[in-house]
Design an enzyme around this catalytic site. Structure first.
Site, PDB file in Angstrom:
ATOM      1  CG  ASP A  40      -1.940  -1.086   1.211  1.00 51.34           C
ATOM      2  OD1 ASP A  40      -2.334  -1.495   0.107  1.00 51.34           O
ATOM      3  OD2 ASP A  40      -2.361  -1.530   2.296  1.00 51.34           O
ATOM      4  CE1 TYR A  68       3.810  -6.776   4.687  1.00 53.96           C
ATOM      5  CE2 TYR A  68       3.341  -9.006   5.434  1.00 53.96           C
ATOM      6  CZ  TYR A  68       3.367  -8.054   4.435  1.00 53.96           C
ATOM      7  OH  TYR A  68       2.943  -8.395   3.169  1.00 53.96           O
ATOM      8  CG  ASP A  82      -4.860   2.224   5.564  1.00 51.17           C
ATOM      9  OD1 ASP A  82      -5.673   3.179   5.476  1.00 51.17           O
ATOM     10  OD2 ASP A  82      -4.334   1.709   4.565  1.00 51.17           O
ATOM     11  NE  ARG A 181      -4.897  -2.505   3.896  1.00 52.15           N
ATOM     12  CZ  ARG A 181      -5.676  -2.336   2.832  1.00 52.15           C
ATOM     13  NH1 ARG A 181      -6.559  -1.353   2.808  1.00 52.15           N
ATOM     14  NH2 ARG A 181      -5.588  -3.139   1.797  1.00 52.15           N
TER      15      ARG A 181
END
Length: 302
Positions: A40, A68, A82, A181
């Protein structure tokens, strides 16, 4: 012509994955550039690019596990799950104060392992041939089906409290197709205070680490290009071919390897005597056939 190979780019925030691909096309002087897994615009970190024939490796890289680092903000929900979305709900301060550290840890534990996850509606998943995020932006209501994913590590690093939010730093290792997310959204929903992602950085894709990536600004493509043979060797077991075997595979013939033992069923990186990646092959017993061929006149040597 620019050689074939893999590039590891440390994507900055505010750039789309397509922005990175477009810049790389100009830097490399080739249109044939693809990436292995969208990040993203808000996210930073490892974006893997394939140039020329090495785009054929991207399908296999996409399917590997990912790691992550992220920050989840508990106390509010957004339209995109988000920080870039519109605020949908804000939890009262009293409700946030009632959320204990232990409750957060229990919520994280419930989202660890093999889970069914509903992807964010603002995602690149196609619904009747159109991206979900495009349908949402057009005003449509999009509800995506749950899919099975594996979250092998969901680890809390720090918990920071304020009157209107609880920020939770986490490390996540997960299967391909997992949405961080959605983990933030579901953690907040499970605690009845809402949640969304405020920071996301991808630190690893399969065997490739962001530690070996470079920013796109000032990137020297020729210097940083990982030859296809080296990249495939990181992903798969390798078989060193004889000259005749390399010729046969290049011409689409099967080869017989009497002393080969491979029980994994995974593709094998077949390398020529000169170190070129001839192709990815699969075995049936002692015989191997080509899954993907690589043109030897384009590939950079290892």
């Amino acid at each position: 012509m620019t050689a074939s190979g893999i590039l590891l780019v440390d994507k900055p925030g505010g750039w789309t994955s397509h922005d990175i691909v477009a810049r790389t096309r100009r830097l490399a002087g080739t249109r044939k550039v693809g990436h292995a897994g969208t990040l993203d615009p808000m996210a930073t970190g490892l974006l893997i690019l394939g140039l020329n024939s090495s785009t054929r490796l991207l399908t296999y890289i996409v399917g590997t596990d990912k790691e992550y680092r992220a920050t989840i903000r508990l106390g509010s929900a957004t339209s995109t799950d988000d920080a870039e979305g519109d605020l949908l709900a804000q939890a009262p301060a009293a409700a946030l104060a009632a959320v204990s550290d232990e409750a957060i840890r229990s919520g994280v534990a419930a989202l660890t392992g093999e889970i069914d996850q509903v992807p964010s509606a603002v995602s690149a998943i196609k619904v009747d041939g159109k991206r979900a995020y495009a349908r949402v932006r057009a005003g449509e209501e999009v509800v995506l089906a749950a899919r099975a994913v594996t979250v092998s590590v969901f680890e809390i690093g720090d918990i920071r409290r304020a009157a209107e939010a609880i920020d939770v730093d986490v490390r996540v290792v997960c299967s391909s197709g997992t949405y961080i997310r959605s983990l933030a959204r579901d953690l907040g929903a499970g605690l009845a205070v809402g949640g969304h992602l405020t920071a996301l950085r991808r630190t690893r894709v399969g065997p490739f680490s962001v530690d070996h990536a470079r920013p796109i600004d000032g990137l020297d493509v020729a210097e940083r290009l990982i030859p296809a043979a080296l990249a495939a060797g990181e992903l798969f077991e390798r078989l060193e071919l004889t000259e005749q075997q390399a010729i046969d595979l290049t011409h689409g013939k099967r080869i017989h390897v009497p002393d080969w033992e491979n029980g994994s069923g995974e593709p094998i990186a077949a390398l020529s005597p000169t170190g070129h990646l001839v192709g990815l092959i699969e075995f049936r017993g002692k015989e191997a056939r080509t899954l993907v061929n690589f043109p030897t006149d384009e590939i950079a040597t290892a």
